[in-house]
Motif scaffolding. Sequence first.
Motif, PDB file in Angstrom:
ATOM      1  N   UNK A  25      -5.911   4.728  -6.493  1.00  0.00           N
ATOM      2  CA  UNK A  25      -6.306   3.500  -7.194  1.00  0.00           C
ATOM      3  C   UNK A  25      -5.417   2.366  -6.699  1.00  0.00           C
ATOM      4  N   UNK A  26      -6.034   1.415  -5.970  1.00  0.00           N
ATOM      5  CA  UNK A  26      -5.292   0.327  -5.346  1.00  0.00           C
ATOM      6  C   UNK A  26      -5.332  -0.926  -6.228  1.00  0.00           C
ATOM      7  N   UNK A  47      -5.104  -7.573  -8.741  1.00  0.00           N
ATOM      8  CA  UNK A  47      -6.534  -7.304  -8.868  1.00  0.00           C
ATOM      9  C   UNK A  47      -6.844  -5.865  -8.457  1.00  0.00           C
ATOM     10  N   UNK A  48      -7.405  -5.041  -9.372  1.00  0.00           N
ATOM     11  CA  UNK A  48      -7.804  -3.679  -9.012  1.00  0.00           C
ATOM     12  C   UNK A  48      -8.866  -3.691  -7.915  1.00  0.00           C
ATOM     13  N   UNK A  49      -8.756  -2.753  -6.974  1.00  0.00           N
ATOM     14  CA  UNK A  49      -9.691  -2.662  -5.868  1.00  0.00           C
ATOM     15  C   UNK A  49     -10.670  -1.512  -6.105  1.00  0.00           C
ATOM     16  N   UNK A  50     -11.883  -1.655  -5.610  1.00  0.00           N
ATOM     17  CA  UNK A  50     -12.905  -0.637  -5.834  1.00  0.00           C
ATOM     18  C   UNK A  50     -12.741   0.552  -4.900  1.00  0.00           C
ATOM     19  N   UNK A  68      -6.718   4.621   2.275  1.00  0.00           N
ATOM     20  CA  UNK A  68      -6.371   3.359   2.931  1.00  0.00           C
ATOM     21  C   UNK A  68      -7.375   2.287   2.532  1.00  0.00           C
ATOM     22  N   UNK A  69      -6.952   1.041   2.641  1.00  0.00           N
ATOM     23  CA  UNK A  69      -7.835  -0.107   2.462  1.00  0.00           C
ATOM     24  C   UNK A  69      -7.511  -1.125   3.551  1.00  0.00           C
ATOM     25  N   UNK A 104       1.425  -5.181  -3.388  1.00  0.00           N
ATOM     26  CA  UNK A 104       0.482  -4.091  -3.196  1.00  0.00           C
ATOM     27  C   UNK A 104       0.980  -2.866  -3.974  1.00  0.00           C
ATOM     28  N   UNK A 105       0.060  -2.143  -4.634  1.00  0.00           N
ATOM     29  CA  UNK A 105       0.409  -0.887  -5.295  1.00  0.00           C
ATOM     30  C   UNK A 105      -0.765   0.076  -5.198  1.00  0.00           C
ATOM     31  N   UNK A 106      -0.440   1.376  -5.222  1.00  0.00           N
ATOM     32  CA  UNK A 106      -1.473   2.405  -5.219  1.00  0.00           C
ATOM     33  C   UNK A 106      -1.001   3.556  -6.101  1.00  0.00           C
ATOM     34  N   UNK A 107      -1.880   4.002  -6.988  1.00  0.00           N
ATOM     35  CA  UNK A 107      -1.605   5.134  -7.872  1.00  0.00           C
ATOM     36  C   UNK A 107      -2.246   6.370  -7.251  1.00  0.00           C
TER      37      UNK A 107
END
Length: 409
Positions: free
Chosen positions: A198-199, A204-207, A212-213, A225-228
């Motif tokens: 989950x980025x 803003x949450x990313x879909x 990777x994005x 930037x963060x990712x769960x």
Amino acid sequence: MRILFSFGSPKEVPKDDQEKNKTETPSLPSVDLLDSASVLIPAARDWIKLSNIETVTIGIPVTFTVKIHHSTDTPSYQVRFKFSDFPNQNINISSTSNVVNYTVTFESTPKQDSTIMYYHIVNVDAWYCPLGVPSHEIGSSFSRFILSDSLSGFINVTQDILDPNLGGDSVSTTSPVKLSAKIHHSAGFFDSAIITYKWVVNGSPQEDNYDFIVRNFSQPKLNNISVLVSVSKTNPVFQKTELFTRTVHSKDPIQNLTTDGQNNIQLCKDETLQLNIKINGGTPTFYYCWEITNSSTAGRNTEPLSESLFWRKYFGEEPTNSSECEETEESSFNINSHFEEAGNKTLYIAVSNVASYSTKIMTISVHEREPLRQPEISDKEIESYLRSKNEIEFIKDMLTDFHNSSWKD
């Protein structure tokens, strides 16, 4: 080099091994010093190397690898692993290979204070066993590691730019940026795991639900930037969630460098070069360096073998660590250099803001000074000089005296 000695019995081994050998293998017969039974004494070049593992995650298998460097035609070893805080994981492994692996899973840590970074120690020693019994120690080593309840990983930042020394936490505003979630694990452990991502970019949450994005950061700014990352397995049962964060600074790239002079500079010996370099475009901070070298060709203004050679020479992977380069928040800087010798020179200039860089090459021709020549002085110039000094009346008196004298006959 190994030295051969004859002994009545093998070299003494630890007491635990003596007891073990009594039950597992028959003892060797007693012989005198002239008997043909031989024991090899290890040479200085015999040694072992233990893999270095900095962080171990609880519940994830980790493999310690020992490489044995030992000259023998009949490899037969015993490798002993001993953990200072986990005696239940201690083990002796017999092997005929020069590479020995030991995989272990730590289910908990005896150190409960999570605020303290505590290092656990693993000691390893390898013994040569020519007759199935430890004969002599080949070498020993140790390693320390941190046991963590968290997933080990980070967010990797890459961009399609020409020079690999650029990038990192600084990216260009002109091309897309790839952000990848990297988690460390033993090979194959997560193959059957369910992993979700989950980025969040700048709040803003990313879909995207991938590892990777790709995003465009078209404005100069700091981007958060963060990712769960969530990992779950059923065999063995394993479940962990970790949040990784990173700040990326997007910057406008440097367009070019211009100067207040010509690319081919003409100077005389003992003159000082005073040059102002303007940085066109780009987001500060800027890092700049320059160098003047001798050149055998007058008027040279072509690139060297590679434009980035001079750049890499001074900046490398960490521009801010270069002691020969300076930093500035301004869009210009000055170059001053005094020339005590004549000759053709080449001036190299490199500037970076980490997201981009620009170089400039200029030539400098330093000439010998021409000797001063005495000018020819006309009669009118002499008269003008004497008149300025109020000496013309003196000259007239001299001429009157001459005409009145008898010398004129």
